[in-house]
Structures are given as C-alpha cells and as structure tokens.
Design a protein around this motif. Structure first.
Motif, PDB file in Angstrom:
ATOM      1  N   LEU A 343     -12.619   4.869 -14.371  1.00 21.34           N
ATOM      2  CA  LEU A 343     -12.578   3.756 -13.406  1.00 21.34           C
ATOM      3  C   LEU A 343     -14.032   2.826 -13.817  1.00 21.34           C
ATOM      4  CD1 LEU A 343     -11.989   2.281 -10.641  1.00 21.34           C
ATOM      5  CD2 LEU A 343     -13.264   4.051  -9.396  1.00 21.34           C
ATOM      6  N   THR A 344     -15.083   3.474 -13.940  1.00 19.50           N
ATOM      7  CA  THR A 344     -16.242   2.865 -13.956  1.00 19.50           C
ATOM      8  C   THR A 344     -16.295   1.689 -14.821  1.00 19.50           C
ATOM      9  OG1 THR A 344     -17.314   4.901 -13.205  1.00 19.50           O
ATOM     10  CG2 THR A 344     -18.931   3.281 -13.845  1.00 19.50           C
ATOM     11  N   PRO A 345     -15.912   1.974 -16.391  1.00 15.72           N
ATOM     12  CA  PRO A 345     -16.154   0.857 -17.152  1.00 15.72           C
ATOM     13  C   PRO A 345     -15.031  -0.360 -16.867  1.00 15.72           C
ATOM     14  CG  PRO A 345     -15.368   3.001 -18.323  1.00 15.72           C
ATOM     15  CD  PRO A 345     -15.494   3.440 -16.937  1.00 15.72           C
ATOM     16  N   ILE A 346     -14.089  -0.103 -16.009  1.00 13.67           N
ATOM     17  CA  ILE A 346     -13.183  -1.203 -15.597  1.00 13.67           C
ATOM     18  C   ILE A 346     -14.112  -2.180 -14.631  1.00 13.67           C
ATOM     19  CG2 ILE A 346     -11.030  -2.006 -14.498  1.00 13.67           C
ATOM     20  CD1 ILE A 346      -9.736   0.899 -15.363  1.00 13.67           C
ATOM     21  N   LEU A 347     -14.674  -1.319 -13.680  1.00 14.56           N
ATOM     22  CA  LEU A 347     -15.498  -2.236 -12.700  1.00 14.56           C
ATOM     23  C   LEU A 347     -16.819  -3.007 -13.195  1.00 14.56           C
ATOM     24  CD1 LEU A 347     -15.764   0.791  -9.968  1.00 14.56           C
ATOM     25  CD2 LEU A 347     -14.279  -1.312 -10.041  1.00 14.56           C
ATOM     26  N   HIS A 348     -17.027  -2.163 -14.399  1.00 16.13           N
ATOM     27  CA  HIS A 348     -18.178  -3.059 -15.010  1.00 16.13           C
ATOM     28  C   HIS A 348     -17.670  -4.277 -15.740  1.00 16.13           C
ATOM     29  CE1 HIS A 348     -21.912  -0.708 -14.072  1.00 16.13           C
ATOM     30  NE2 HIS A 348     -21.044   0.436 -14.427  1.00 16.13           N
ATOM     31  N   SER A 349     -16.467  -4.196 -16.342  1.00 16.93           N
ATOM     32  CA  SER A 349     -15.735  -5.194 -17.043  1.00 16.93           C
ATOM     33  C   SER A 349     -15.484  -6.521 -16.038  1.00 16.93           C
ATOM     34  CB  SER A 349     -14.545  -4.942 -17.934  1.00 16.93           C
ATOM     35  OG  SER A 349     -13.530  -4.536 -16.925  1.00 16.93           O
ATOM     36  N   LEU A 350     -15.189  -6.193 -14.822  1.00 18.92           N
ATOM     37  CA  LEU A 350     -14.952  -7.104 -13.560  1.00 18.92           C
ATOM     38  C   LEU A 350     -16.315  -7.860 -13.478  1.00 18.92           C
ATOM     39  CD1 LEU A 350     -12.524  -5.288 -11.193  1.00 18.92           C
ATOM     40  CD2 LEU A 350     -12.097  -6.879 -12.797  1.00 18.92           C
ATOM     41  N   GLN A 351     -17.376  -6.990 -13.432  1.00 24.05           N
ATOM     42  CA  GLN A 351     -18.696  -7.452 -13.074  1.00 24.05           C
ATOM     43  C   GLN A 351     -19.031  -8.470 -14.183  1.00 24.05           C
ATOM     44  OE1 GLN A 351     -21.860  -4.822 -13.313  1.00 24.05           O
ATOM     45  NE2 GLN A 351     -23.467  -5.949 -11.967  1.00 24.05           N
ATOM     46  N   GLU A 352     -18.739  -8.191 -15.623  1.00 30.30           N
ATOM     47  CA  GLU A 352     -19.202  -9.179 -16.616  1.00 30.30           C
ATOM     48  C   GLU A 352     -18.207 -10.465 -16.081  1.00 30.30           C
ATOM     49  OE1 GLU A 352     -18.442  -7.357 -20.356  1.00 30.30           O
ATOM     50  OE2 GLU A 352     -20.235  -5.924 -19.695  1.00 30.30           O
ATOM     51  N   LYS A 353     -16.956 -10.462 -15.557  1.00 32.41           N
ATOM     52  CA  LYS A 353     -15.968 -11.696 -15.732  1.00 32.41           C
ATOM     53  C   LYS A 353     -16.522 -12.399 -14.192  1.00 32.41           C
ATOM     54  CE  LYS A 353     -11.478 -11.877 -16.741  1.00 32.41           C
ATOM     55  NZ  LYS A 353     -10.176 -11.174 -16.638  1.00 32.41           N
ATOM     56  N   TYR A 354     -16.889 -11.740 -13.381  1.00 32.37           N
ATOM     57  CA  TYR A 354     -17.088 -12.375 -11.878  1.00 32.37           C
ATOM     58  C   TYR A 354     -18.395 -12.373 -11.643  1.00 32.37           C
ATOM     59  CZ  TYR A 354     -11.829 -12.190 -12.271  1.00 32.37           C
ATOM     60  OH  TYR A 354     -10.743 -12.702 -12.740  1.00 32.37           O
ATOM     61  N   PRO A 355     -19.141 -13.533 -11.600  1.00 31.23           N
ATOM     62  CA  PRO A 355     -20.589 -13.321 -11.151  1.00 31.23           C
ATOM     63  C   PRO A 355     -20.628 -12.972  -9.400  1.00 31.23           C
ATOM     64  CG  PRO A 355     -19.719 -15.677 -11.664  1.00 31.23           C
ATOM     65  CD  PRO A 355     -18.767 -14.669 -11.842  1.00 31.23           C
ATOM     66  N   CYS A 356     -19.533 -13.071  -8.679  1.00 30.32           N
ATOM     67  CA  CYS A 356     -19.927 -12.634  -7.298  1.00 30.32           C
ATOM     68  C   CYS A 356     -20.066 -11.153  -7.370  1.00 30.32           C
ATOM     69  CB  CYS A 356     -18.537 -13.006  -6.581  1.00 30.32           C
ATOM     70  SG  CYS A 356     -16.946 -12.071  -7.008  1.00 30.32           S
ATOM     71  N   ILE A 357     -19.970 -10.273  -8.384  1.00 30.33           N
ATOM     72  CA  ILE A 357     -20.177  -8.839  -8.139  1.00 30.33           C
ATOM     73  C   ILE A 357     -21.623  -8.811  -8.767  1.00 30.33           C
ATOM     74  CG2 ILE A 357     -19.425  -6.561  -8.923  1.00 30.33           C
ATOM     75  CD1 ILE A 357     -16.511  -7.587  -9.555  1.00 30.33           C
ATOM     76  N   GLY A 358     -22.403  -8.477  -7.935  1.00 35.74           N
ATOM     77  CA  GLY A 358     -23.654  -8.501  -8.073  1.00 35.74           C
ATOM     78  C   GLY A 358     -24.353  -7.041  -8.625  1.00 35.74           C
ATOM     79  N   ASP A 359     -23.571  -6.025  -8.241  1.00 35.40           N
ATOM     80  CA  ASP A 359     -23.881  -4.588  -8.686  1.00 35.40           C
ATOM     81  C   ASP A 359     -22.951  -3.669  -8.544  1.00 35.40           C
ATOM     82  OD1 ASP A 359     -25.882  -2.900  -9.544  1.00 35.40           O
ATOM     83  OD2 ASP A 359     -26.535  -2.299  -7.536  1.00 35.40           O
ATOM     84  N   VAL A 360     -22.643  -2.934  -9.648  1.00 32.27           N
ATOM     85  CA  VAL A 360     -21.681  -1.959  -9.476  1.00 32.27           C
ATOM     86  C   VAL A 360     -22.355  -0.573  -9.607  1.00 32.27           C
ATOM     87  CG1 VAL A 360     -19.817  -0.723 -10.922  1.00 32.27           C
ATOM     88  CG2 VAL A 360     -19.842  -3.228 -11.009  1.00 32.27           C
ATOM     89  N   ARG A 361     -22.412   0.143  -8.677  1.00 31.86           N
ATOM     90  CA  ARG A 361     -23.144   1.563  -8.530  1.00 31.86           C
ATOM     91  C   ARG A 361     -22.177   2.725  -7.868  1.00 31.86           C
ATOM     92  NH1 ARG A 361     -26.170  -1.915  -4.713  1.00 31.86           N
ATOM     93  NH2 ARG A 361     -25.224  -1.755  -2.805  1.00 31.86           N
TER      94      ARG A 361
END
Ligand SMILES: Cc1ncc(COP(=O)(O)O)c(C=O)c1O
Length: 438
Positions: A343-361
């Motif tokens: 799951l985690t890399p998918i969340l990080h790829s979303l973060q790269e795409k959408y600047p509204c995701i400030g942090d994934v932890r």
C-alpha cells in the motif's frame, strides 16, 4: 472483483434511520459520514440500503480480524450459551485469556488486568503509576489521546477533547511530541538529535511541581493525526524516563495486535514499558481492554483496588482467546506488514501526483494522509479532507478523518485485506481526491 457503483449517500433507508437517530440520539453521536451499517464480512461492509463498501476504518482500528470473523463469531456464540457475566469471580476463560495474552507480551510484562474500554485501561495505568511512584505528576504529550474519561482526558493533549470542561485532574504536565512535519521548534529530524527530548528537563523546570512520577506516551499518535515519531525517538524517550526513575507507560490501545506489522508497536523500538495499555483490536469488535504490567508495578495495588463490572467477563474472555488464536493462525502481523508494503508506495505515488497530500506517514496497515491547501502545500485543509472522505463513501470506500487540525485521512483497513481490495480502494481514493480538487 466487481467495480463499485456510485451511490448517493445516505440512501433512502439510511436517511430514514438517520432522521430517527437525530430525534433520539444527541448530535454528538452523529458525527460520521452518513452511512448506516447493516452487516460486514472481512473488509466489506453493507449499508442498510444494500450498498457495499470497502472499510478502511476497521471501526476505529478495532476489527483487525475483519468483520464477522468466523472463529470469533463461533466463540462468542458458544460462550453466550454457557455463561455471560460473573463480575470478578474468575472463570477458566478469563484465566486462560490472561495466560495467552501474557505469552504474547515482551517477557518483562508478566501480568494483565482485563477491563472494557481503552479509557478504562489508561485510567487504570494512571492510578497504578501514581500509587507505585507515590507521585502525582504525569508527563504526556501535545496531541496525545488517551480517552475521554476525566483522568485520561486530563493527561491528553488535544484541546478539542477538553474543550470548555473547566479544570482538569491536577498533575498533568505536557510537552511537544515529535510531530516532525509541523515541528514547533522548527527543527529538522534527525539532525536535531531529538531536540524535543533534549529540552524536556528545561520544559519541566517551568511546568512541573517537582513531583513527576510517570511518563505516558503513544508509540504513534492516533487521534492527533497518525503522527509517527522518527525511528529511535521512543527508545530515546524511554532512556530519558529511566534516567529519572519514572514509570514508563505506553498506550497501545490502538497500535497493537498486528496493526503496525508487529504484535505490538513497541517491538519496533524494543522499548520495555512498565505499563502497557491495550484495547480495540484485543476484542476485534467486543469491548475488551487490558492493562499489562510488570510484577512490582501492578502489585502496588491491593486486592479489589482495580475492578470493573464487565472486565474479564466470560464472553469477552472467549472473544479474546479467539482473537489471539486468529492473529497467530492467520499470521496477521506479517500480513499487515506485507499489505502495508504494498500500500505505502501507492500512497506515495498519489502524493507525488496531488499537491494536496502534504505528508504520507505510517507503518504497515496504519497510514495517515495529511491533507493541505494545494496552493501553499502546507496549511491544513479540513474542508478538502471532508470532501475526499465524502466522495470516497459515495464510491464505496469508507475512510476516517482525524488530526489536531481535522485534516488527516485515516487509512486503517482490517488486517485481512487483499491486494485486489487495496487496488480497488486506491482507485476510489484517487478519483475522490481528483474530484475534490475540481
Ligand atoms: C491511544 C488511545 N488510547 C485510548 C483510547 C480510548 O479508548 P476508548 O475509546 O476505547 O475508551 C483510544 C481511542 O481511540 C486511543 O486511540
């Protein structure tokens, strides 16, 4: 697996029931996405209108085994037919549940006392720590959530929990947690060398009455927004605590039973608390909590001094035994880690795409997405968070929201989730984010 269809929420039956709820329940109990749950199976929930959802909440990190787990259901049914309540008269189930739970703990924690809710376990820890240390002050942290009863609320560090309730129980001393994404000292970890721990003594000089007996901490802060301290921080805090001869209490009410990819989150740092608070996943749906402790600390209480009407009742004890069996047999801690790694890399790829995701932890199957204003990429956006969560529910994904600023999306599915279910959920999450930004 079938794609989930868009549905307007609440559906007609849900709407009727919610209207009834508004009539008979106080507003404070109606704070959720408007979905009235009917039944569940594994990671799936169906509402009363027949709509399916993937549950990424686990009912606030409770149903680690998945909904309506067969072994757990059978154990409850069988026990219900035999005996349901004894108050503090012991039963074979309670004694066995104690033995089994102790065997899962780090070896220095030798006893457990069963209670019902997480708050009861943290309250009990506060009482025991005060009795053992003969001191009244407890150091806890900004953003801490230890429950809503008075003692637990008083050591908690979230203002909205204590909002306008007047004076709290005296003795609480709070210091900043390692919320590195928004470090109030404006330091950068790990270069800071855990500055927030280095300044604790200074902090106490101004805030303590020199009567500190214990430290209470969550291994990651749940309600404050799934705030994970950097590696080594909890260990450093333990060391600070030991050097001052304080009782070290770790609140694992939400982080335990495989959630972080280990049975207990403390295993990641090899810390050895004197008291460990447990709850939520321990019953995986039934109200069970426990206070685990070392011999000398727990023996500070005299017989009868810790007591709770339903603590260790036969039904919950049988449920606990079924939960511990399932965690072991289904290898749920490893499964959580494996699925979290997926799951985690998918969340990080979303973060790269959408600047509204400030942090994934997060760790394993407990992850937080901190939602921020896309314009500046940092200010908390409660409104965007609300929209994403609502959009997701309309598309069949149930998410929770938490955080000091109400801007963290909670990703915490049952530990039995499969890769295809994660894929489906992530597709819905991405659509929901895109739509919220539209
Ligand atoms: C870390 C922690 N401690 C204590 C509690 C309180 O548990 P309960 O709501 O079962 O009283 C919670 C609940 O969310 C929690 O997350």
């Amino acid at each position: 697996m079938e794609k989930l269809k868009f549905r307007n929420i609440p559906g007609p039956k849900s709407k009727d029931l919610l209207q009834k709820a508004q009539k008979f329940e106080p507003a404070c109990s109606l704070d959720q996405t408007p979905v009235v749950w009917d039944h569940g199976d594994g990671v799936w929930i169906w509402d009363v209108d027949g709509n399916p959802y993937i549950d990424f909440t686990s009912g606030v990190l409770v149903t680690n085994l998945g909904h309506s787990h067969k072994g757990l259901t059978k154990a409850i049914q069988k026990q219900a037919e035999r005996l349901q309540n004894t108050y503090s008269f012991p039963t074979p189930e309670r004694i066995e549940a104690a033995e089994r739970l102790v065997k899962t703990l780090p070896p220095h924690l030798t006893r457990v006392f069963y209670l019902t809710t997480g708050s009861e376990a943290t309250e009990a820890a506060i009482r025991v720590a005060r009795r053992y240390s003969q001191k009244t002050e407890i150091l806890s942290f900004y953003g801490a959530f230890h429950g809503r009863t008075y003692g637990a609320m008083s050591v908690g560090g979230m203002r909205n929990i204590r909002n306008k309730f007047g004076e709290m129980v005296p003795g609480s001393v709070r210091a900043p947690y390692a919320y590195c994404y928004r470090c109030i000292y404006e330091k950068t970890c790990p270069d800071c060398g855990f500055y927030c721990i280095k300044v604790l003594d200074e902090h106490l000089r101004g805030n303590s009455n020199n009567n500190l007996g214990a430290v209470m901490v969550e291994p990651y802060q749940g309600a404050a927004g799934f705030i994970f301290p950097p590696d080594g921080w909890l260990k450093a805090l333990e060391q600070w605590t030991r050097e001052r001869d304080l009782v070290f209490i770790v609140d694992e009410v939400q982080s335990s039973f495989g959630r972080t990819g280990r049975m207990y989150a403390i295993e990641w740092e090899d810390v050895k608390p004197d008291l460990l608070c447990l709850g939520k996943g321990l019953g995986s749906g039934l109200p069970v909590s426990a206070l685990a402790g070392t011999d000398p600390v727990l023996e500070a209480m005299d017989p009868g001094e810790l007591s709770s009407t339903w603590g260790g009742n036969p039904l919950c004890s049988s449920a606990t035994l079924a939960v511990l069996t399932a965690i072991e047999q289904e290898n749920l801690s490893n499964r959580s880690l494996e699925m979290g790694n997926y799951l985690t890399p998918i969340l990080h790829s979303l973060q790269e795409k959408y600047p509204c995701i400030g942090d994934v932890r997060g760790r394993a199957l407990v992850q937080g997405l901190e939602i921020v204003e896309p314009d500046d990429g940092f200010s908390p956006s409660k409104e965007l968070t609300r929209k994403i969560v609502f959009n997701a529910a309309e598309r069949g994904l149930l998410l929770g929201k938490v955080g000091i600023f109400g801007n963290v999306i909670r990703i915490a599915p049952p530990l039995v989730i499969k890769k295809e279910e994660i894929d489906l959920a992530m597709e819905i999450l991405e659509q929901s984010i895109a739509l919220a930004l539209d």
